[in-house]
Scaffold this active site. Sequence first.
Site, mmCIF file in Angstrom:
data_model
loop_
_atom_site.group_PDB
_atom_site.id
_atom_site.type_symbol
_atom_site.label_atom_id
_atom_site.label_comp_id
_atom_site.label_asym_id
_atom_site.label_seq_id
_atom_site.Cartn_x
_atom_site.Cartn_y
_atom_site.Cartn_z
ATOM 1 C CB CYS A 168 42.128 28.172 41.075
ATOM 2 S SG CYS A 168 41.379 29.138 42.425
ATOM 3 C CG HIS A 177 44.200 31.989 38.948
ATOM 4 N ND1 HIS A 177 43.223 31.402 38.182
ATOM 5 C CD2 HIS A 177 43.675 32.118 40.189
ATOM 6 C CE1 HIS A 177 42.152 31.191 38.922
ATOM 7 N NE2 HIS A 177 42.391 31.612 40.146
ATOM 8 C CD GLU A 223 44.581 31.398 34.896
ATOM 9 O OE1 GLU A 223 43.458 31.426 35.433
ATOM 10 O OE2 GLU A 223 45.506 30.664 35.308
#
EC number: 6.3.5.2
Length: 534
Positions: A79, A165, A167
Amino acid sequence: MTQKIIILDFGSQTTQLIGRRVRELDTFCEIMPYNKFPKDDPSVIGVILSGSPYSVHDPEAFKVDLLQFVGRVPVLGICYGAQFISHTLGGKVEKADSREYGRANLETVDTTNPLFKGFEQHSQVWMSHGDTITSIPEGFEVIGSTKDVKNAAFWRDGVWAVQFHPEVFHTLQGTQLLKNFVVDICGSKQEWSAASFVDSTVAELKAQLGDDRVILGLSGGVDSSVAAVLLNKAIGNRLTCIFVDHGMLRKNEFQQVMEDYKVLGLNVIGVDASAKFFADLAGVTDPEQKRKIIGRDFVEVFNAEAKKITDAKWLAQGTIYPDRIESLNITGKVIKSHHNVGGLPKEMHLQLCEPLQWLFKDEVRRVGRQLGMPEHLITRHPFPGPGLAVRILGDITPEKVRILQDADDIYIRGLRDYKVKLSGEEARKVLAAGIPADMKDGEIEVSLYDQIWQAGAILLSTVRSVGVMGDERTYEHPVALRAVTSTDAMTADWAHLPYDFMAKVSNEIINKVRGVNRVCYDISSKPPATIEWE
């Protein structure tokens, strides 16, 4: 030498989640402020740049010298990290026409690139940015695009960048992407595990502590309990634990936890100081004042007991990694001051021992299981240090604590007893959090309690509501129930509990708890609300 991934934190709310995902790959990682890269650490095998609340164009935007690590170890920008790489190396980052937020699909993805090995076409990812990369630096190549984001992923020798993202759970193959980077690209040997942590930490504690005596303050929570069992494994009865009952624990908790500690073979001194705490809290309604009184009294009681152990040289604490990360001055403001962080009372003259200081909460639980601890201690929800005092709005009395203990006990037992079957994404989240469950025919069965980060009841003792019980009108207190889902407590969503469960619990509380005639459910998320009410 332990291999490590360095995660440079630019202030994103999901930085800790990146760390947890890397640790789940049996790889050690450190989260460091964006400007604290360890230049001369040969154990670093890769660097990840996190997201950020800033735009790269903001005057206050965090900046780092990429030459410290680009060309030396593999780098992954996420990001803001991707946008910073592009902006710094000659690409262009501009304000997006509309904020790119939410689910998207990779319409094109280069599965021959090592970062996307094993990816499916049209794989779902999660976007969350106001700027977008409109052109990438010279020499870089686009390896992933969505319908609206052409430069969703790009790379050049040794440097990868993604505007989504990986994660978060909404990026369905995010773990695969991180594994490709950490294991295949960076070369992690995947030697970091609960078993290796126990072995190495016990050896380190033996060397650090020698024949010294150690004092540890127990709370009944998972962190201090795991720290105690780990220390006990290293130094045995040279560890003395002190468990202070301030009178505002959950129902029967002091007795139950003392029994648990006895079974674990710990040397524990239990101190019932509830009379002192209630006396000092009498008439106090301000939440911050309550916390200060409880904190002051706890130190006084703990110190009085600790001084009896005249040959102690160390104070052990259950400080875990997020406590330390949250206390770092990353964005110019201390995110959170924590009761376990910031040193020791000067009069104690003890050295500090923190055996869990590198672990995330889910890793603490894995270590607890490795040590053979009972599951109900390992999966226990976080509980505030001041206990039920910050869940009673208004002044504190033994009667109000009794009411709340009874209501909370019904609620928590109900959450433990109510089982649900999960599959797909919901099951994946539960299993990834380390909850033990066996999958059968694509489903797992777990309790509501094990799906929730934290739950508890709140007594609105400054409010009375009218009710009818039998043929009589009542004028008693409402109780609010709170349950949230979270990964790290920095953000939290209210848990969508089944209606039949809430109806049953509400009915049982009103019928069985004298002093309560109304039950409400808190549907506020954090932010803007907090998990606790005070």
